[in-house]
Each structure stands twice: as C-alpha cells, then as structure tokens.
Design an enzyme around this catalytic site. Structure first.
Site, PDB file in Angstrom:
ATOM      1  N   GLY A  13     -24.449  55.203 -40.182  1.00  0.00           N
ATOM      2  CA  GLY A  13     -23.261  55.738 -40.858  1.00  0.00           C
ATOM      3  C   GLY A  13     -23.614  56.554 -42.092  1.00  0.00           C
ATOM      4  O   GLY A  13     -22.862  56.565 -43.069  1.00  0.00           O
ATOM      5  N   HIS A  14     -24.743  57.266 -42.046  1.00  0.00           N
ATOM      6  CA  HIS A  14     -25.239  57.946 -43.262  1.00  0.00           C
ATOM      7  C   HIS A  14     -24.381  59.124 -43.686  1.00  0.00           C
ATOM      8  O   HIS A  14     -24.541  59.632 -44.782  1.00  0.00           O
ATOM      9  CB  HIS A  14     -26.683  58.422 -43.040  1.00  0.00           C
ATOM     10  CG  HIS A  14     -26.796  59.574 -42.104  1.00  0.00           C
ATOM     11  ND1 HIS A  14     -26.574  59.439 -40.747  1.00  0.00           N
ATOM     12  CD2 HIS A  14     -27.081  60.881 -42.320  1.00  0.00           C
ATOM     13  CE1 HIS A  14     -26.724  60.622 -40.180  1.00  0.00           C
ATOM     14  NE2 HIS A  14     -27.034  61.516 -41.104  1.00  0.00           N
ATOM     15  N   ARG A  15     -23.482  59.586 -42.810  1.00  0.00           N
ATOM     16  CA  ARG A  15     -22.645  60.726 -43.213  1.00  0.00           C
ATOM     17  C   ARG A  15     -21.340  60.293 -43.866  1.00  0.00           C
ATOM     18  O   ARG A  15     -20.607  61.109 -44.401  1.00  0.00           O
ATOM     19  CB  ARG A  15     -22.332  61.594 -42.002  1.00  0.00           C
ATOM     20  CG  ARG A  15     -23.504  62.484 -41.640  1.00  0.00           C
ATOM     21  CD  ARG A  15     -23.099  63.423 -40.532  1.00  0.00           C
ATOM     22  NE  ARG A  15     -24.005  64.554 -40.436  1.00  0.00           N
ATOM     23  CZ  ARG A  15     -23.967  65.417 -39.435  1.00  0.00           C
ATOM     24  NH1 ARG A  15     -23.094  65.281 -38.468  1.00  0.00           N
ATOM     25  NH2 ARG A  15     -24.822  66.429 -39.412  1.00  0.00           N
TER      26      ARG A  15
ATOM     27  N   VAL B  98     -19.902  55.659 -47.740  1.00  0.00           N
ATOM     28  CA  VAL B  98     -20.777  54.539 -48.114  1.00  0.00           C
ATOM     29  C   VAL B  98     -22.223  54.836 -47.732  1.00  0.00           C
ATOM     30  O   VAL B  98     -23.142  54.710 -48.549  1.00  0.00           O
ATOM     31  CB  VAL B  98     -20.287  53.227 -47.446  1.00  0.00           C
ATOM     32  CG1 VAL B  98     -21.290  52.111 -47.651  1.00  0.00           C
ATOM     33  CG2 VAL B  98     -18.918  52.841 -47.995  1.00  0.00           C
TER      34      VAL B  98
ATOM     35  N   TYR C  23      -9.172  45.526 -37.832  1.00  0.00           N
ATOM     36  CA  TYR C  23     -10.376  45.854 -38.607  1.00  0.00           C
ATOM     37  C   TYR C  23     -11.015  44.569 -39.143  1.00  0.00           C
ATOM     38  O   TYR C  23     -12.231  44.372 -39.049  1.00  0.00           O
ATOM     39  CB  TYR C  23      -9.973  46.771 -39.759  1.00  0.00           C
ATOM     40  CG  TYR C  23     -11.100  47.204 -40.647  1.00  0.00           C
ATOM     41  CD1 TYR C  23     -11.939  48.236 -40.273  1.00  0.00           C
ATOM     42  CD2 TYR C  23     -11.321  46.594 -41.880  1.00  0.00           C
ATOM     43  CE1 TYR C  23     -12.981  48.647 -41.091  1.00  0.00           C
ATOM     44  CE2 TYR C  23     -12.354  46.997 -42.702  1.00  0.00           C
ATOM     45  CZ  TYR C  23     -13.181  48.024 -42.312  1.00  0.00           C
ATOM     46  OH  TYR C  23     -14.218  48.423 -43.124  1.00  0.00           O
TER      47      TYR C  23
ATOM     48  N   LYS D 210     -14.811  42.961 -38.389  1.00  0.00           N
ATOM     49  CA  LYS D 210     -15.777  42.754 -39.476  1.00  0.00           C
ATOM     50  C   LYS D 210     -16.174  41.282 -39.582  1.00  0.00           C
ATOM     51  O   LYS D 210     -17.315  40.952 -39.900  1.00  0.00           O
ATOM     52  CB  LYS D 210     -15.201  43.269 -40.799  1.00  0.00           C
ATOM     53  CG  LYS D 210     -15.147  44.789 -40.870  1.00  0.00           C
ATOM     54  CD  LYS D 210     -16.550  45.371 -40.856  1.00  0.00           C
ATOM     55  CE  LYS D 210     -16.589  46.867 -41.027  1.00  0.00           C
ATOM     56  NZ  LYS D 210     -17.964  47.407 -40.904  1.00  0.00           N
TER      57      LYS D 210
ATOM     58  N   HIS E 158      -7.262  56.136 -47.604  1.00  0.00           N
ATOM     59  CA  HIS E 158      -7.028  55.040 -48.545  1.00  0.00           C
ATOM     60  C   HIS E 158      -6.217  55.546 -49.737  1.00  0.00           C
ATOM     61  O   HIS E 158      -6.152  56.746 -49.998  1.00  0.00           O
ATOM     62  CB  HIS E 158      -8.361  54.470 -49.034  1.00  0.00           C
ATOM     63  CG  HIS E 158      -9.060  53.662 -47.991  1.00  0.00           C
ATOM     64  ND1 HIS E 158     -10.156  54.134 -47.308  1.00  0.00           N
ATOM     65  CD2 HIS E 158      -8.818  52.435 -47.496  1.00  0.00           C
ATOM     66  CE1 HIS E 158     -10.558  53.211 -46.443  1.00  0.00           C
ATOM     67  NE2 HIS E 158      -9.772  52.173 -46.533  1.00  0.00           N
TER      68      HIS E 158
HETATM   69  O1  GFB Z   1      -6.059  51.829 -49.645  1.00  0.00           O
HETATM   70  P1  GFB Z   1      -4.843  51.407 -48.950  1.00  0.00           P
HETATM   71  O2  GFB Z   1      -4.242  52.373 -47.983  1.00  0.00           O
HETATM   72  O3  GFB Z   1      -5.031  50.092 -48.100  1.00  0.00           O
HETATM   73  O4  GFB Z   1      -3.772  51.043 -50.098  1.00  0.00           O
HETATM   74  P2  GFB Z   1      -5.112  48.521 -48.415  1.00  0.00           P
HETATM   75  C1  GFB Z   1      -2.517  50.677 -49.747  1.00  0.00           C
HETATM   76  C2  GFB Z   1      -1.624  50.346 -50.948  1.00  0.00           C
HETATM   77  O5  GFB Z   1      -1.354  51.529 -51.686  1.00  0.00           O
HETATM   78  C3  GFB Z   1      -0.320  49.820 -50.417  1.00  0.00           C
HETATM   79  C4  GFB Z   1       0.047  51.841 -51.568  1.00  0.00           C
HETATM   80  O6  GFB Z   1       0.256  48.918 -51.361  1.00  0.00           O
HETATM   81  C5  GFB Z   1       0.489  51.100 -50.291  1.00  0.00           C
HETATM   82  O7  GFB Z   1       1.899  50.816 -50.290  1.00  0.00           O
HETATM   83  N1  GFB Z   1       0.241  53.299 -51.491  1.00  0.00           N
HETATM   84  C6  GFB Z   1       1.088  54.029 -52.256  1.00  0.00           C
HETATM   85  C7  GFB Z   1      -0.373  54.140 -50.634  1.00  0.00           C
HETATM   86  N2  GFB Z   1       1.068  55.310 -51.892  1.00  0.00           N
HETATM   87  C8  GFB Z   1       0.159  55.417 -50.902  1.00  0.00           C
HETATM   88  C9  GFB Z   1      -0.304  56.522 -50.132  1.00  0.00           C
HETATM   89  O8  GFB Z   1       0.111  57.666 -50.293  1.00  0.00           O
HETATM   90  N3  GFB Z   1      -1.268  56.243 -49.195  1.00  0.00           N
HETATM   91  C10 GFB Z   1      -1.777  54.988 -48.996  1.00  0.00           C
HETATM   92  N4  GFB Z   1      -2.740  54.801 -48.090  1.00  0.00           N
HETATM   93  N5  GFB Z   1      -1.317  53.918 -49.700  1.00  0.00           N
HETATM   94  C11 GFB Z   1      -6.990  48.695 -46.696  1.00  0.00           C
HETATM   95  C12 GFB Z   1      -7.182  48.302 -45.272  1.00  0.00           C
HETATM   96  O9  GFB Z   1      -5.883  48.016 -47.152  1.00  0.00           O
HETATM   97  O10 GFB Z   1      -8.057  48.286 -47.526  1.00  0.00           O
HETATM   98  C13 GFB Z   1      -8.499  48.678 -44.766  1.00  0.00           C
HETATM   99  O11 GFB Z   1      -6.138  48.820 -44.487  1.00  0.00           O
HETATM  100  C14 GFB Z   1      -9.630  48.512 -45.757  1.00  0.00           C
HETATM  101  O12 GFB Z   1      -8.749  47.912 -43.631  1.00  0.00           O
HETATM  102  C15 GFB Z   1      -9.250  48.853 -47.188  1.00  0.00           C
HETATM  103  O13 GFB Z   1     -10.122  47.217 -45.719  1.00  0.00           O
HETATM  104  C16 GFB Z   1     -10.311  48.441 -48.175  1.00  0.00           C
HETATM  105  O14 GFB Z   1      -5.837  48.232 -49.688  1.00  0.00           O
HETATM  106  O15 GFB Z   1      -3.757  47.911 -48.305  1.00  0.00           O
END
Ligand code: GFB
Length: 311
Positions: free
Chosen positions: A11-13, A16, A137, A141, A180
């Site tokens: 996963g070098h690209r 992480v 996911y 893991k 994310h």
């Molecule tokens: O990083 P994220 O998408 O995932 O963050 P998780 C989600 C949080 O940010 C939620 C809020 O509380 C969302 O409601 N949020 C607000 C948003 N606005 C946005 C937006 O525009 N986009 C996104 N994406 N979120 C992930 C897992 O969970 O954590 C993965 O789904 C992975 O599997 C990662 O492990 C580390 O933190 O909820």
C-alpha cells in the site's frame, strides 16, 4: 529491525504507506520493496503467494486497505468487508507461508465497540457490538489483527498490529462524498461559495493523528523486541466535529457559513483511544492538530496545483 533488512510496504501509494516509505528512507532503511496495484493485486491469493515466495522479505508492513469516511463505509459495507478481509488474509497468511519473520499490520480504532468505555483501551476489543456504519471494515481489520496474534502464538512469528485513530496528512483522499471528515472539510471550505453543508449534528467527538506521527509509531513498534499484539496510536487531542469545522475554516481562511445536515449520520459518538500502552513503552505523537492542519491545507493546495490530488 536492521537497516539492511528487506522490507515490503504493502500500500505504498496510499497516504499511510507513502508516509511509512518516507520515514523508512529518512531513517536509512535502503532495502524497501513495493508493488503497485497493477503489478500485484493483493486480492489475488496466488499472486500474493508468488510475490512473497520469490521476494522473501525479512519484514512486511501492511498499510494496504480500502478506506473511506462514514459515507463510503456505510454505503458499501460488503465491499469494505470483502476487500479488506482478502487483503488481510492474503498479505498476512501468505507472508507466514513464505517464512517472513516479522510483520506489522495496520488496523483502525473503529475495530472497537461503538459504546466502548472512553478513552478506549486495547482490552475493549470484542467486548460488545460494533458501530454499524463501518462494521464491514472493522470485521475485516479484526480478522487481520487476530490472524497476526494466532500466527505469533501458533508459529512463533513476530506478527503484531497497530490501531491508529483517525488519520490525516499529505496524499489524503479529498473526495467529498467518500472521504474522511478532515480532508473533506478542507475541500469543502476551499471550494465554498457562501456556505458549506456539513453532515450530522457536529456533536461527535473524534481524535486526529497526523500520518507522519503514525509512520514514526510504526518504526517504533518495529524496533521493539517483544511488542504487544495490539497497540493503539493516537494524539490524545480530541475535538468535536463542530470545533474541527471551525479550525478548518480558520486554517483555510474561509468566510463560508456552516450549515449542518442532520439527515446525514453522526456515526460513533466518541472515539478517543487510550495510548497509555505505547506511551509507557516510549512513544508519543509530536504534531499538534493546529500545526498538522496548517501543513495539510498547504499540501492540499500544492497537490491540487500539481494535478496530483486524489479526489
Ligand atoms: O472521518 P469520518 O467520515 O468517519 O467522520 P468516522 C465522520 C464524522 O464527521 C461524522 C461528520 O460525525 C460525520 O457526521 N461529518 C461532518 C462529516 N461533515 C462531514 C463530511 O462532509 N464528510 C464526512 N465524511 N463526515 C471512519 C470509518 O469513521 O473512521 C472508517 O468509517 C475509518 O472505517 C475511519 O475507520 C478512521 O470517524 O465516523
């Protein structure tokens, strides 16, 4: 880990894997091997087996995964389970078959139960139900880290895992739908016209770790003679999504009005990991969120300008 050892970074690209390669190069590890996706499909058991058998690395670091934010995960739990399960089983089991002595597997703190006591200790694993938005996911893991633990116990191989909290940094994925939260917010504020629409209520709490800190934790874990099977890696810096949004707004210099769309999911209410184990062994994070955020906004802009951005 010796400087002359042959190290495979899977996963070098990715964000992480590339941070790990940078850290290895900086520390003088000269014998690092990598394969692009088109050179080696990690979902293909036979191909992975052939790769390990011919290359015989001394060490493998498994940073390959299908990753995404809450939107991507909740829309495709089956795909996230299948691909990550196959990557984990192939890269870990076939390494053992080929006699790779040491392996570091990377997971995520979303493997812990949704309602785990906070800050989350490693012992919380498998004590209650997972968060539904990323259950696929997380299950994949968990299989990977358990396979490492079992191979260590059954065959005496030094296979162990790190569980990083939410990561960010250069080379992140800025896809507005599938990314994310932190990179997505950078892109939303950078491209805003008047207002930004953010998801959920803004109340969930998250901890963010710069990917260069994770890379340093990987090298630290690999330097330990008898590492714990599973160690959390975090910054200890917890913010609500609402505060994160204000920080990103300030870091990008945006004037956009923030609107919250409560029809979108919040996900797990809180996800702060307990890092006392890795700290007790001598590692701690070095990049505060404000500093890391400023660096990441700068790298977003240069990735965009150079056309190398992942969207
Ligand atoms: O990083 P994220 O998408 O995932 O963050 P998780 C989600 C949080 O940010 C939620 C809020 O509380 C969302 O409601 N949020 C607000 C948003 N606005 C946005 C937006 O525009 N986009 C996104 N994406 N979120 C992930 C897992 O969970 O954590 C993965 O789904 C992975 O599997 C990662 O492990 C580390 O933190 O909820």
């Amino acid at each position: 880990m010796e400087k002359t050892e042959k190290i495979f970074v899977a996963g070098h690209r990715g964000m992480v894997g590339s941070a790990i390669c940078r850290a290895l190069a900086k520390e003088g590890f000269a014998n690092v091997i990598t394969r692009t996706h088109s050179e080696l499909d990690l979902l293909d058991t036979k191909a992975v087996r052939g790769f390990y058998m011919s290359e015989k690395p001394d060490v493998a670091i498994i940073a390959a995964a299908r990753v995404g934010g809450i939107g991507a995960n909740s829309a495709a739990n089956a795909l996230f389970l299948y691909e990550n399960e196959m990557i984990a089983l192939n890269t870990v089991w076939q390494a053992a078959e080929a006699g790779v002595n040491r392996l570091l597997f990377l997971g995520s703190t979303c493997i812990y139960p949704r309602m785990a006591p906070q800050p989350i200790k490693e012992e919380s694993l498998l004590t209650s139900a997972l968060e539904k938005t990323n259950e696929g996911y997380a299950l994949a893991k968990i299989s990977g880290l358990k396979l490492c633990e079992f191979l260590r116990r059954d065959k005496g191989l030094l296979y162990h895992s790190l569980m990083p909290t939410n990561l960010y940094g250069p080379g992140d994925n800025y896809d507005i739908v599938g990314g994310h939260v932190l990179p997505t917010l950078i892109r939303k504020f950078e491209t805003a016209e008047g207002h930004v629409d953010l998801w959920g209520t803004g109340s969930p709490l998250r901890e963010f770790l710069h990917v260069d800190d994770l890379a340093s934790a990987c090298l630290f874990a690999l330097s330990l003679e008898n590492p714990p099977n599973v160690m959390n890696v975090g910054s200890g810096e917890e913010v609500s999504i609402r505060v994160l949004a204000e920080k990103v707004k300030a870091a990008t210099g945006s004037n956009a009005e923030i609107r919250w769309d409560a029809t979108k999911p919040d996900g797990t209410p809180r996800k702060l990991c307990d890092t006392s184990l890795i700290r007790s062994l001598g590692w701690k994070s070095a990049i505060p969120l404000d500093e890391g955020l400023a660096m990441t906004v700068a790298s977003y802009r240069s990735e965009l300008a150079s056309g190398k951005i992942r969207l």
